[in-house]
Write an enzyme that holds these catalytic residues in place. Structure first.
Site, mmCIF file in Angstrom:
data_model
loop_
_atom_site.group_PDB
_atom_site.id
_atom_site.type_symbol
_atom_site.label_atom_id
_atom_site.label_comp_id
_atom_site.label_asym_id
_atom_site.label_seq_id
_atom_site.Cartn_x
_atom_site.Cartn_y
_atom_site.Cartn_z
ATOM 1 N N GLU A 39 0.890 -1.235 0.006
ATOM 2 C CA GLU A 39 0.013 -0.048 -0.009
ATOM 3 C C GLU A 39 0.894 1.314 0.130
ATOM 4 O O GLU A 39 1.779 1.263 0.900
ATOM 5 C CB GLU A 39 -0.995 -0.206 1.400
ATOM 6 C CG GLU A 39 -1.923 1.046 1.149
ATOM 7 C CD GLU A 39 -2.896 1.350 2.499
ATOM 8 O OE1 GLU A 39 -2.711 0.209 3.175
ATOM 9 O OE2 GLU A 39 -3.414 2.343 2.468
ATOM 10 N N ARG A 265 5.031 -13.103 9.724
ATOM 11 C CA ARG A 265 5.842 -11.955 9.502
ATOM 12 C C ARG A 265 6.991 -11.824 10.315
ATOM 13 O O ARG A 265 7.357 -12.436 11.088
ATOM 14 C CB ARG A 265 4.807 -10.619 9.810
ATOM 15 C CG ARG A 265 4.503 -10.415 11.374
ATOM 16 C CD ARG A 265 3.576 -9.416 11.562
ATOM 17 N NE ARG A 265 3.843 -8.206 11.464
ATOM 18 C CZ ARG A 265 3.341 -7.451 10.300
ATOM 19 N NH1 ARG A 265 2.398 -7.766 9.660
ATOM 20 N NH2 ARG A 265 3.677 -6.191 9.958
ATOM 21 N N LYS A 275 4.248 0.614 9.379
ATOM 22 C CA LYS A 275 4.400 2.024 8.711
ATOM 23 C C LYS A 275 3.901 3.264 9.717
ATOM 24 O O LYS A 275 4.275 4.408 9.545
ATOM 25 C CB LYS A 275 3.795 1.686 7.642
ATOM 26 C CG LYS A 275 4.645 1.218 6.362
ATOM 27 C CD LYS A 275 3.949 1.255 5.070
ATOM 28 C CE LYS A 275 2.871 0.247 5.000
ATOM 29 N NZ LYS A 275 2.374 -0.017 3.719
HETATM 30 P P1 ATP Z 1 2.760 -2.274 8.165
HETATM 31 O O1 ATP Z 1 1.983 -3.364 9.140
HETATM 32 O O2 ATP Z 1 4.291 -2.074 8.499
HETATM 33 O O3 ATP Z 1 2.071 -0.810 7.974
HETATM 34 P P2 ATP Z 1 1.483 -3.195 5.905
HETATM 35 O O4 ATP Z 1 1.124 -4.850 5.812
HETATM 36 O O5 ATP Z 1 0.344 -2.636 6.449
HETATM 37 O O6 ATP Z 1 2.605 -2.874 6.909
HETATM 38 P P3 ATP Z 1 1.614 -3.552 3.032
HETATM 39 O O7 ATP Z 1 2.164 -2.212 2.199
HETATM 40 O O8 ATP Z 1 0.236 -3.694 3.036
HETATM 41 O O9 ATP Z 1 2.212 -2.932 4.449
HETATM 42 O O10 ATP Z 1 2.511 -4.547 3.022
HETATM 43 C C1 ATP Z 1 2.789 -5.240 1.604
HETATM 44 C C2 ATP Z 1 3.097 -6.543 1.683
HETATM 45 O O11 ATP Z 1 4.232 -6.732 2.819
HETATM 46 C C3 ATP Z 1 2.033 -7.340 2.274
HETATM 47 O O12 ATP Z 1 1.750 -8.674 1.666
HETATM 48 C C4 ATP Z 1 2.679 -7.573 3.768
HETATM 49 O O13 ATP Z 1 1.845 -8.889 4.321
HETATM 50 C C5 ATP Z 1 3.949 -7.747 3.649
HETATM 51 N N1 ATP Z 1 4.616 -7.417 4.819
HETATM 52 C C6 ATP Z 1 4.370 -6.067 5.653
HETATM 53 N N2 ATP Z 1 4.862 -6.223 6.947
HETATM 54 C C7 ATP Z 1 5.803 -7.569 6.836
HETATM 55 C C8 ATP Z 1 6.701 -8.119 7.828
HETATM 56 N N3 ATP Z 1 6.758 -7.442 8.798
HETATM 57 N N4 ATP Z 1 6.947 -9.237 7.506
HETATM 58 C C9 ATP Z 1 6.729 -9.887 6.321
HETATM 59 N N5 ATP Z 1 5.847 -9.298 5.384
HETATM 60 C C10 ATP Z 1 5.197 -7.909 5.698
HETATM 61 MG MG MG Z 2 -1.576 -3.374 4.891
#
Ligand code: ATP
Ligand code: MG
Length: 563
Positions: A39, A265, A275
């Protein structure tokens, strides 16, 4: 490396690669297609790197493609700046999506049509309950939810209301489109989830065309389906969402149905990963930006001096599992240490200079010594180190009253200046405050290269830089951003209370060997005895170089933990 090579190399397949291998073997898929779906509401962090390495890794191992798809369904938090930063970071990590760059917003028309189709099937309805009411009526793990009073309105009425939502006739928050599934489902996600909401905000790509935006659960499965994704890999918190992922695709009877698989994760101690929290630190100025070298963002790690190879190696080391776990920060630091130990040329740099005058060395003489760039790799060559009457040594390589095991310089003591000569300390000069500001030493002209002609033992070897030839620089030493292992798991306290006040130390007037005048931002060096360093890409200037310490030579935190 394809999946078979993975087996031949002896490395066991992680459970996702095993599924992929089975699906190829059984003929379920002729080709795998994965995607990385960020995102664009912030910069990528090391957690995303795990997902990137997994998705692009599987595609690469199977001669296939991984799509980069922006999950841009919330215009109030997203921007083009983030879109660009994310592309830059994925590329820098060493991955290529080729022509497969997509945006969920490209599918807004089709998603809208699918929503209309659900309404026609009697599987979705417009609901006027507000967010709080929806939450209250959702029920709990032990109690079923209550049906919305708007649940049974006619298809015609729903179609008309949805059209009015879309036309911008209804204010934000006045209603939503919900799936009609089961308010008594044991899986709370399935209790008539919201599919569309009204947001009167311009979108960075679609402008003002839309004022209704689809929710993640509706968007993601359909985007995967539209792109022909075979394996949709996401983190464990989406496990319960899988039922909805499947419900949408099954109900719409779509021509292809990707398989969602969840993995653990990445969590690292002494940092925060979300984020939202990283953005907060950026906005509140606790760090200098998304690329602050202390942040575990990809751009921060890059500016700090981490190599893409070291981050990929780290992701390989931690593996892919099904259970949440914590990875020690030391594992990440060790990954870059191991990489740079092989590749970084050795140089001499003095962080806290103390001047040494060699009283019996001729005023105008300049000699040159050869320093090996790598102790184990002669192919990496050598450079020359000029030497003259005045040199700088590290202030803490001298002690007026040395304890027992201190083998470096002290009054009357002899040490080896690396590659150069043996010197003996004859006199200590102090300022009015009693601080040591200069040493007067003599050298043994017969010890050229650093060995005594009579074979006398000199235990200590210290690094130095010729005062006349030194490059003056600023050096930034970094420590972990937080003082505790889990800054954001305490519900009572704000994670910022645990910020490490000593996470950045700036040293001015550092003295570096002259070869470093030609350093570029891409170069990384081992300053002997001090760690690995690189130029700071943002603040360094030709007339005033700024170096970041990437990592120390040894894991100092491990030692602290032992003590
Ligand atoms: P955050 O929780 O840090 O805001 P998010 O999951 O909202 O991260 P996205 O941009 O939606 O951020 O993530 C893109 C991809 O990266 C998704 O498939 C998500 O599952 C993966 N991802 C995000 N954080 C992690 C993590 N700590 N370990 C592994 N994969 C991750
Ligand atoms: Mg997300």
């Amino acid at each position: 490396m394809n999946t078979e090579n993975h087996i031949e190399s002896g490395a066991p397949l992680d459970f996702i690669r095993a599924i992929v291998a089975d699906d190829l073997k059984s003929g379920k898929h002729r080709q795998v297609v994965t995607r990385f779906p960020p995102e664009p509401n912030g910069f990528l962090h090391i957690g995303h790197a795990k997902s990137i390495c997994l998705n692009f890794g599987i595609a690469g191992e199977n001669d296939s493609v991984c799509h980069l798809r922006f999950d841009d369904t919330n215009p109030s938090k997203e921007s083009t700046e983030y879109v660009e930063a994310i592309q830059r970071d994925v590329r820098w990590l060493g991955f290529d999506w080729g022509e497969h760059l997509y945006y969920a917003s490209d599918y807004f028309d089709r998603l809208h049509d699918y929503a209309v189709q659900l309404i026609r099937m009697g599987k979705a309805y417009v609901c006027h309950l507000n967010a709080d009411q929806i939450r209250e009526q959702r029920g709990t793990l032990t109690e079923p939810g209550q049906n919305s009073p708007f649940r049974e309105r006619s298809v015609e009425e729903n179609l008309e209301l949805f059209a009015r939502m879309r036309a911008g006739e209804l204010p934000e928050g006045s209603c939503v489109l919900r799936a009609k599934i089961d308010m008594a489902s044991p899986n709370i996600i399935m209790r008539d989830p919201v599919l569309y909401r009204i947001i009167h905000t311009s979108h960075h790509r679609t402008g003002d065309k839309w004022c209704i935006y689809p929710m993640y659960d509706f968007t993601h499965c359909l985007s995967d389906m539209i792109e022909g994704i075979t394996h949709s890999l996401c983190t464990l918190e989406f496990k319960n969402n899988r039922a909805l992922y499947d419900w949408v695709l099954d109900t719409l009877n779509t021509p292809c149905h990707p398989r969602q698989i969840e993995f653990a994760r990445l969590n690292i101690n002494y940092t925060v990963m979300s984020k939202r929290k990283l953005l907060q630190m950026v906005n509140e100025g606790q760090v200098s930006g998304w690329d602050d070298p202390r942040m575990l963002t990809i751009s921060g790690l890059r500016r700090r001096g981490y190599t893409p190879a070291s981050i990929r190696a780290f992701c390989d080391t931690i593996g892919i599992g099904r259970k949440e776990s914590w990875i020690d920060m030391g594992v990440l630091e060790n990954a870059v240490r191991e990489d740079l130990n092989e590749t970084a040329p050795r140089v001499l740099g003095v962080l806290r200079p103390l001047k040494v005058v060699i009283t019996n060395y001729p005023e105008d003489l300049v000699e040159e010594f050869e320093g090996q760039n790598h102790p184990k790799k002669p192919e990496m060559g050598a450079r020359t180190l000029p030497f003259c009457r005045e040199v700088y040594i590290e202030a803490d390589d001298f002690l007026e009253e040395p304890p027992k095991k201190f083998f470096r310089l002290a009054p009357g003591r002899e040490v080896r200046l690396r590659y150069a000569y043996l010197i003996t300390c004859r006199e200590v000069i102090k300022n009015e405050k009693g601080e040591v500001v200069e040493l007067r030493c003599t050298y043994d002209p017969a010890s050229r290269g650093g060995t005594a002609p009579d074979g006398r033992k000199v235990k200590g070897t210290i690094h130095w830089v010729s005062a006349r030839h030194a490059v003056a620089a600023e050096i930034r030493l970094y420590d972990r951003l937080f003082t505790v292992e889990h800054p954001d798991t305490d519900k009572e306290r704000d994670f910022k209370e645990f910020l490490n006040p000593n996470s950045l130390e700036i040293l001015c007037g550092c003295m570096l060997e002259p070869s470093l005048a030609g350093a570029t931002v891409e170069d990384r060096f081992q300053f002997e005895r001090q760690g690995y360093f690189c130029l700071d890409a943002r603040d360094s200037a030709l007339e005033k170089p700024v170096f970041n310490r990437i990592v120390t030579l040894r894991d100092t935190w491990a030692r602290i933990a032992e003590e």
